[in-house]
Write a protein that holds these residues in place. Structure first.
Motif: not given
Ligand SMILES: Cc1cc2nc3c(=O)[nH]c(=O)nc-3n(C[C@H](O)[C@H](O)[C@H](O)COP(=O)(O)OP(=O)(O)OC[C@H]3O[C@@H](n4cnc5c(N)ncnc54)[C@H](O)[C@@H]3O)c2cc1C
Length: 360
Positions: A14, A44, A46-47, A49, A170, A218, A293, A324
């Motif tokens: 999520q 997401s 800590i991003a 945004g 998990d 970070e 990450v 985003v």
């Molecule tokens: C420091 C930093 C700054 C950033 N700044 C920006 C920005 O300014 N603008 C922008 O567009 N993007 C930014 N990003 C990138 C952005 O955060 C990502 O592109 C986006 O949030 C990815 O979303 P996601 O849902 O794919 O992954 P994630 O946010 O990593 O979500 C994955 C989710 O899955 C859950 N999960 C994983 N495996 C399992 C499992 N086996 N069982 C249960 N739950 C599980 C995790 O707990 C997590 O909640 C930044 C990233 C970082 C690290």
């Protein structure tokens, strides 16, 4: 709708990808179950945004910037309306050239028709700039904005809980089995199980053949003793004014150690970058320091689609540092695939790496 199924889609994760995909699937009448372990350190959560369609030193526009921006603006407005909160704001960006050669890059891009919406006027070194740092001049950039990712994730979590479609635990892929009726997990029969696990998809037994290129980042939240500009300011490192004297400063990139531990080196780097942008003598108090990450990919495009051999197992991830901007458009494409079997845009379809799967 197949009544034998308990759920049409189980979405693992999520973060922003899983949340937006689940929301859209639910809006289209799909029975959705979201499973998330509730980690506070997801990318997401800590991003920063920030939406910036023309990022990086070479000022390259994201190829699908127009479609992505249109979908992002419209989806974040709809979510704000439905969930009773404002999540997204347009926010201008001031870009400072970080070296004289960047002025030529700007001039070249500014002459291209498809860049004109994004690249605004230039200011010279001697001219007024909204921040004191102005070594080589800069320009105003349009089409940028800021999403309150934490606020949005919290509001969607509350919504998913309210309709009983969120399980906080998990998820183990080893507990998924294939049957004639569909996929089985935890006693449920489900048509599609979709990985939205962020960088943890690298360990997913079905998708570990995809070429990831993850990076740790970070970010600091700081309070300044000086008045802040209205716009975001960037010279490679950036500051994002959050209201009052609060700002976010980011971000570091590191490819070796992929964890969510904060470091004193990153804090020092980000502090001095922020002081450079805001002016020598600015005093900054630390409010928060986070690390996470980014699930980057080798060709810088997301990974979406269904497994080539196991029916119903899918992936929607690999959004790198632009989730985003890109997730709303590509989530819409993914929903069309689930509902109508519409092909995905080639740049995100994991079929582009079928050779890697075939050769193991
Ligand atoms: C420091 C930093 C700054 C950033 N700044 C920006 C920005 O300014 N603008 C922008 O567009 N993007 C930014 N990003 C990138 C952005 O955060 C990502 O592109 C986006 O949030 C990815 O979303 P996601 O849902 O794919 O992954 P994630 O946010 O990593 O979500 C994955 C989710 O899955 C859950 N999960 C994983 N495996 C399992 C499992 N086996 N069982 C249960 N739950 C599980 C995790 O707990 C997590 O909640 C930044 C990233 C970082 C690290």
């Amino acid at each position: 709708m197949n009544q034998e199924l308990d759920f049409d889609c189980l979405v693992v994760g999520q973060g922003l990808a899983g949340s937006i995909l689940s929301w859209l699937l639910h809006k289209h009448g799909q029975r959705v179950l979201v499973v998330d372990r509730g980690s506070k350190e997801s990318a997401s959560a800590i991003a920063a945004g920030i939406i910036n369609p023309v990022a990086g030193r070479r000022l390259v526009k994201y190829p699908q910037a127009e479609a992505c921006l249109e979908h992002a603006r419209s989806l974040y407005a709809d979510l704000g309306h439905d969930l009773g909160q404002t999540f997204y704001r347009e926010q201008p960006m001031t870009r400072l050239f970080d070296r004289p050669e960047q002025q030529e890059t700007w001039a070249k891009r500014k002459g291209a028709k498809d860049y004109q919406t994004y690249l605004g006027s230039r200011f010279e070194r001697e001219q007024y700039s909204p921040v004191p740092a102005n070594q080589f001049g800069g320009f105003y950039q349009h089409g940028c904005g800021h999403l309150d990712t934490r606020g949005l994730l919290a509001a969607l979590r509350k919504f998913f809980r309210s309709i009983n479609c969120l399980t906080e635990r998990d998820f183990s892929w080893h507990h998924v089995s294939t049957t004639q009726d569909g996929l089985k997990w935890n006693g449920y029969t489900i048509k599609h199980v979709i990985s939205c696990e962020g960088f943890r998809s690298r360990n997913n037994p079905y998708f570990s053949w995809l070429p990831y290129q993850c990076s740790k980042g970070e970010i600091l939240t700081l309070e300044s003793d000086r008045h802040l500009p209205d716009s975001m300011v960037s010279n490679g490192k950036w500051v994002l004014p959050l209201g009052g004297n609060l700002l976010r400063a980011g971000a570091t990139y590191q490819w070796q150690t992929l964890d969510s531990l904060i470091s004193t080196e990153a804090e020092a780097t980000l502090r001095s970058a922020a002081i450079e942008l805001l002016g020598t003598g600015t005093h900054l108090t630390l409010h928060e320091h986070v690390a996470g990450v980014r699930a980057g990919t080798r060709d810088k495009h997301p990974f979406a689609g269904f497994h080539p051999a196991v029916t119903g197992i899918g992936i929607f991830g690999g959004f790198g540092s632009r989730g985003v901007l890109t997730i709303p458009y590509y989530a819409d494409c993914f929903v069309q695939l689930v509902l109508d079997d519409n092909p995905l845009p080639g740049e995100i379809d994991i079929a582009r790496y079928i050779d890697r799967y075939a050769t193991g």
